[in-house]
Design an enzyme around this catalytic site. Sequence first.
Site, PDB file in Angstrom:
ATOM      1  CG  ASN A 101       0.058  62.603  12.992  1.00 18.59           C
ATOM      2  OD1 ASN A 101      -0.383  63.928  12.949  1.00 18.59           O
ATOM      3  ND2 ASN A 101       0.897  62.018  13.933  1.00 18.59           N
ATOM      4  CE1 TYR A 102       1.730  58.937   8.049  1.00 16.28           C
ATOM      5  CE2 TYR A 102       1.548  58.832  10.440  1.00 16.28           C
ATOM      6  CZ  TYR A 102       2.445  59.005   9.101  1.00 16.28           C
ATOM      7  OH  TYR A 102       3.737  59.283   9.326  1.00 16.28           O
ATOM      8  CB  ILE A 103      -6.989  57.226  10.087  1.00 19.99           C
ATOM      9  CG1 ILE A 103      -6.089  55.979  10.310  1.00 19.99           C
ATOM     10  CG2 ILE A 103      -8.405  56.891   9.933  1.00 19.99           C
ATOM     11  CD1 ILE A 103      -6.568  55.082  11.425  1.00 19.99           C
TER      12      ILE A 103
END
Length: 776
Positions: A734-736
């Site tokens: 989700n974030y990288i």
Amino acid sequence: MSDSEDDVPLRVRRTVAVKKEPGSRPSTIDDGDSDSDVPLARRKKTSGATAGKAASDAKNTQNGRGQAGSKAPPKRLSKEVGSDSDSDVPLSKRVKTERPGKKSPAVKQEKTNGKVTPKRKRAAQSADSGAEMDDKKTQKKSRKREASATASPGKKTKEEEEDEEEEYKWWLDQEKDNSIKWTTLDHNGPMFPPPYEPHGVKMKYKGKPIDLEPEAEEVATFFAGVLGTDWGDNPIFQKNFFADFLTILKRQKKASPIKEFSECDFSPIAEHLQQEKEKKKAMSKEEKLKLKEEKAKLDEKYGWAYLDGRKEKVGNYRIEPPGLFRGRGEHPKTGTLKLRVQPEQVTINIGKDAQVPEPPAGHKWADVIHDNTVTWLAMWKENVNESIKYVFLAATSSLKGQSDMKKFEKSRNLKSHIHRIRKDYTAELKDKQMAIRQRATAMYLIDRLALRAGNEKGDDEADTVGCCSLRFEHISLEPPNKVIFDFLGKDSIRYYNEVQVDDQVFKNLKLFKKPPKTDGDQLFDRINTGVLNKHLTTYMAGLTAKVFRTYNASHTFQEELKKTPVDGTVAEKVLAYQRANRQVAILCNHQRAVSKGHHGQIGRIQDKIRAIKYERLLVKREMLDLDPKLKKKRPELAQDESDIDDEFIEKHKVFLEEQEKEKARKKLEKENEKRAEQGKSPLTEAPIPRKSALTMEKLEKKYEQLTDRIKTQKMLLIDKDENKTTALSTSKINYIDPRISAAWCHKYDVPLEKIFNRTLREKFKWALDVDKDWQF
């Protein structure tokens, strides 16, 4: 950072084709923006199109086509580069010819003005035969399509579906109206869980069996399923469950004597569930295969949708069955009964011209809509938290991919503005207006600590907070500039962090906690997430506090990956990758409790290392037997392996013997199956393969392989132990930005399979075509 061309996303730069003299290859020029960084897949295939047209014309001339009286006009493989009719056709939909830069033999023949060398003649003939084969393949496919259309109108063959899936690359076709998500949408709706089947096993109350009606028996069975777990022992879980259980009992025709939870005994039902579990494990191969086939049929019916004519996977098509709400952390509603979802609660979203799926017999849908500005297929409201649940396409679908790509592009664009934003909020930390000073302090915390923005919660919701909803009791101050955060974040996961902050930020927080404020009072009482996000849009369209979290996660990850050992083994590089990922998980507070099976996993890896060491010990002894002089030349061969004692060796020998017996048994079964098919009599024992003596060269190779395997397992052991309390998958998914991972793999020569499983490779296929120098 200046808003220079370096920060412009590669996909929005322009490439301009330049016409040259006939026969020469088209080139590109820089029309204000550089083309050197545009991915190859995005550039116009000019030279390939020209060469393909020339080859087609030459072939048609040689075959006598295109002349007067010919049966069919020459087939045009591609359009002229730069023609108006072709400019708006997506790259993925254009006819593929030869690769750019490759000239066909036919082109070479034209350039020699009729002087064809034997080598070129053979090449030209090869081109003709290849084109004829292509024509045959095209005709064959055409016949298949015609037959399919006749047999089942509107349906596509498997070959067609595979071809479409291979050709459609949505990331090469981004010039679309973002408000319109689809043109046509067809699906079979969600799948409802089967009705409850009573088992008749009675629970006990004060030691006596109790008769329960099916509805109450089902709820009692839910609790019996968590006996002996952390949920079953949780007082809040017990309290919420029992309150709902009593409500269900009041609906029974016959009054129930159950009044106190402490007098309830659910163990008879728990024993029944365990027996059913054992029966399922003991099922025959045929029974398991039958269940698998039934599941496959359901998956084929509900697990696929047709989006703009393309078959795409549906994600969570099963409506969640009733049960007891678990929640995460210290959720106040844990143990609450989740009611069975009825079709009357479900809204269906489908194309106007598509057939609306039939609801279960005797029921009807809450509503049927045709909204092509949203991506969900079905929605309903659940009863515990009154949140909206959706059925979406799978994570590997084009719609989800487009959403991910836009999210990461937005966070990547933030780097062009981040320095100005930081400069402004640093200056505003001393602003005379309290609202501006609070906003600046909140932005500092969101940016530097990757805190979530936070939203206000109702009284019956979990007491989770983010930056803007922090209260007086959630932070403690220790001079000169230490701040201790302690609160429940998203999913009721505790966030505890001790950090050193700038002096002015410390002063501001001290001011925000100034009396008469006390426990329960808002720390940032002049702002909320709406005010904060509105301010952020003045810097960049669509910028919200959430984007900072993605930006900082990706930026941190990219910087941490610079610690990768250039000359290290693949295992050492993967360990560096996981360590970088862990730093992001720590930054984003992606924690997890140490799993119950962690100790067992560590023990199994350690046993595997010992087993490989024992195997290496045997190899070393063989090497010394072949050449005793090696004892002086290579003293390490004469040394014993660490962690291996006589007790382990004896136990491992027994294990190896049992393993060999099992292999022989399976081999014998397989061989006898073949012999039975051939009408031969069965063997009583499996043939023993002959083992040839190993040469010194093979022993050396085996020694090196075993040494590498030991290193790999040691890296895995370190990785498992270091990540036991960190959830790495959340940040990776989700974030990288996945393009960072793809570029890292190219740069350090690590197979993508080592860091992305099959699902992630499919989910992030749009991000994998980058070079080693790509930067977030």
